[in-house]
Every structure is written in structure tokens, then in C-alpha cells.
Design a protein around this motif. Structure first.
Motif, PDB file in Angstrom:
ATOM      1  N   ASP A 196      35.765  53.706  30.287  1.00  0.00           N
ATOM      2  CA  ASP A 196      35.674  53.145  29.424  1.00  0.00           C
ATOM      3  C   ASP A 196      34.818  52.624  28.574  1.00  0.00           C
ATOM      4  O   ASP A 196      35.335  52.096  27.773  1.00  0.00           O
ATOM      5  CB  ASP A 196      35.119  51.037  30.893  1.00  0.00           C
ATOM      6  CG  ASP A 196      36.415  51.210  31.445  1.00  0.00           C
ATOM      7  OD1 ASP A 196      37.925  51.707  31.439  1.00  0.00           O
ATOM      8  OD2 ASP A 196      36.071  50.689  32.826  1.00  0.00           O
ATOM      9  N   LYS A 200      35.967  51.147  25.516  1.00  0.00           N
ATOM     10  CA  LYS A 200      35.404  50.063  23.812  1.00  0.00           C
ATOM     11  C   LYS A 200      34.688  50.775  22.780  1.00  0.00           C
ATOM     12  O   LYS A 200      35.040  49.691  21.358  1.00  0.00           O
ATOM     13  CB  LYS A 200      34.087  49.494  24.341  1.00  0.00           C
ATOM     14  CG  LYS A 200      34.492  48.749  26.318  1.00  0.00           C
ATOM     15  CD  LYS A 200      33.428  48.147  26.566  1.00  0.00           C
ATOM     16  CE  LYS A 200      33.529  47.539  27.926  1.00  0.00           C
ATOM     17  NZ  LYS A 200      32.195  47.517  28.660  1.00  0.00           N
ATOM     18  N   GLY A 204      37.637  48.855  21.119  1.00  0.00           N
ATOM     19  CA  GLY A 204      37.262  46.823  21.144  1.00  0.00           C
ATOM     20  C   GLY A 204      37.626  47.174  22.227  1.00  0.00           C
ATOM     21  O   GLY A 204      37.535  47.204  23.739  1.00  0.00           O
ATOM     22  N   ASN A 205      37.838  45.546  22.683  1.00  0.00           N
ATOM     23  CA  ASN A 205      38.320  44.967  23.919  1.00  0.00           C
ATOM     24  C   ASN A 205      39.914  45.222  24.759  1.00  0.00           C
ATOM     25  O   ASN A 205      40.724  46.096  23.641  1.00  0.00           O
ATOM     26  CB  ASN A 205      38.558  43.399  23.434  1.00  0.00           C
ATOM     27  CG  ASN A 205      36.917  42.781  23.404  1.00  0.00           C
ATOM     28  OD1 ASN A 205      36.448  43.584  23.862  1.00  0.00           O
ATOM     29  ND2 ASN A 205      36.797  41.606  22.754  1.00  0.00           N
ATOM     30  N   ARG A 207      42.779  45.482  27.975  1.00  0.00           N
ATOM     31  CA  ARG A 207      42.428  44.474  29.343  1.00  0.00           C
ATOM     32  C   ARG A 207      42.921  45.064  30.371  1.00  0.00           C
ATOM     33  O   ARG A 207      43.547  46.013  29.731  1.00  0.00           O
ATOM     34  CB  ARG A 207      43.062  43.134  28.817  1.00  0.00           C
ATOM     35  CG  ARG A 207      44.930  43.374  28.999  1.00  0.00           C
ATOM     36  CD  ARG A 207      45.931  42.773  29.080  1.00  0.00           C
ATOM     37  NE  ARG A 207      47.371  41.846  29.252  1.00  0.00           N
ATOM     38  CZ  ARG A 207      48.350  43.012  28.856  1.00  0.00           C
ATOM     39  NH1 ARG A 207      48.129  43.869  27.153  1.00  0.00           N
ATOM     40  NH2 ARG A 207      49.647  43.865  28.924  1.00  0.00           N
ATOM     41  N   THR A 216      45.217  47.992  25.246  1.00  0.00           N
ATOM     42  CA  THR A 216      45.090  47.812  24.236  1.00  0.00           C
ATOM     43  C   THR A 216      45.752  47.595  23.032  1.00  0.00           C
ATOM     44  O   THR A 216      46.857  48.076  23.034  1.00  0.00           O
ATOM     45  CB  THR A 216      44.030  48.841  23.920  1.00  0.00           C
ATOM     46  OG1 THR A 216      42.841  47.977  22.715  1.00  0.00           O
ATOM     47  CG2 THR A 216      44.256  50.212  23.317  1.00  0.00           C
TER      48      THR A 216
END
Length: 222
Positions: A196, A200, A204-205, A207, A216
Motif C-alpha cells: 500500500d 501511494k 497517489g490515492n 480504492r 487506480t
């Protein structure tokens, strides 16, 4: 070598005569992506539509840096005559080479010959090729193998979709994969080995539908 080629295999090198001249296969690939695909026979209905569609989609393959190479157990003269029909039907010019493999040597190496369909034989009763597709990366590795029977025409949009997925994953060193029915621009899946924190940093973000299923946006859109 019949039956020994698998995903990850180095594609066999061979000398070939084509309607565009002779070449050595590895030299022809020369660091590009390539697709070697066979059709059963010249002057046949399904094959005429397929080669016409490949010609119409040539620009899409060019955009992706993919070289198309056709093959069948016909001679070069037959290819040259047949191309006129393809152009007449498809209104597109066949610019990629088509290998003349009348002695079936290359087809045997790639396990392309139809051993089951009694209708897919030449006038001498010799087996013709099935509709094989080998996608080859710039390292000369086979990265996709698709085989269709003689009666089923291929979907070249699907072959382009596969190329898009392979090239996206390769550009990110395998850190993303693509889900069912994925199309370029759709969300991609973060590969399970990517933790994880790394995800990131890379994307970036994202789900997470499940701990093992993380999406992503397509990084190629950025």
C-alpha cells in the motif's frame, strides 16, 4: 520445437520469404513489438475479411509500435494475387509482409497446423494453419498466444486491447494489471506484490475493494 512454445519463450528465429521480400525474423523485429499471425488459406472468405481488417487497423498498430507479420501455407505469388481481392473488399492496402510457408516449416515450429478439422486441408489433404496469434515483446519473448479455429474470424479490436494492456504493464515494470473487459483509459488494478505504501507513492490515492483488489486510474492518462 512443436508444442514447446509458451508464454515467456524466446520466439524462434527463422529465415522467411514474404510478399515484401526476404527477412530474418529476429532482425525484422529489431527491438519492436510484433504480432505473427496465421490464416488458413488465401482466397477464402473469412481470411479475406481478417486481412482486410488488419490492413484497416494498420495505423493503430503503428501508433503502438507493433509490426504485423502474416503467414499461411501458400506461396508468395498467391499472396500477391490475393491482396488485390483484399484491397477490393476492404478498401485498405495491405502494407505488412505475409510469409509464404508452403513447406509448412514455420507453421510446424509454431504448432499452427490444424490436425483435427478435416475441412481445413488443402487439395492434397495436408493440414492448413489455424488462426494463431503470437504477440512478441521487444525482448523477443512471446507474451500472448491466441488460437482460433478456421471457422471463427478474429477480433482485431481485442488484439489491440491486449497490446494496450501488455504495454501499460511493461511500462510500469508489472506494477499494474488490467481487469475484465478493460479498455485503455479505464481504471487498472495494482499488482498484489505492490504494498500500500508503495502504491501511494506510485499512484497517489487508490480504492481498495478488497485487500487484494485495489484500483487506480490508468496511469497513462496522466
Amino acid at each position: 520445437m512443436t508444442g514447446t512454445l509458451r508464454l515467456g519463450s524466446t520466439v524462434p528465429d527463422f529465415a522467411a520469404s514474404t510478399n515484401k521480400g526476404d527477412f530474418q525474423f529476429h532482425d525484422y523485429i529489431n527491438g519492436s513489438w510484433a504480432i505473427l499471425f496465421s490464416h488458413p488459406d488465401d482466397f477464402t472468405p473469412v481470411c479475406t475479411t481478417e486481412l482486410g481488417e488488419a490492413a484497416r487497423q494498420q495505423g493503430e498498430f503503428d501508433k503502438r509500435g507493433v509490426k504485423l507479420i502474416g503467414l499461411s501455407a501458400n506461396d508468395i505469388d498467391s499472396h500477391d494475387r490475393w491482396i488485390k481481392d483484399i484491397t477490393d473488399v476492404s478498401k485498405a492496402n495491405v502494407t505488412f509482409p505475409i510469409i509464404g510457408d508452403k513447406d509448412r516449416k514455420i507453421a510446424t515450429t509454431f504448432d499452427m497446423l490444424d490436425q483435427l478439422d478435416e475441412t481445413n486441408k488443402d487439395v492434397k489433404g495436408l493440414p492448413l494453419t489455424v488462426r494463431s496469434v503470437f504477440v512478441i515483446n521487444p525482448n523477443k519473448q512471446i507474451v500472448t498466444i491466441i488460437t482460433y479455429p478456421a471457422s471463427v474470424g478474429r477480433n482485431f479490436d481485442e488484439i489491440l486491447r491486449v497490446i494496450d494492456s501488455l504495454q501499460l504493464s511493461a511500462s510500469l515494470q508489472g506494477k499494474v494489471t488490467t481487469p475484465v473487459n478493460w479498455r485503455k483509459g479505464d481504471d487498472v488494478i495494482i499488482a498484489p506484490p505492490v504494498k500500500d505504501e508503495e502504491a501511494k507513492q506510485l499512484f497517489g490515492n487508490f480504492r481498495a475493494e478488497k485487500p487484494y483488489l485495489r484500483f487506480t486510474p490508468d496511469p497513462s492518462k496522466k
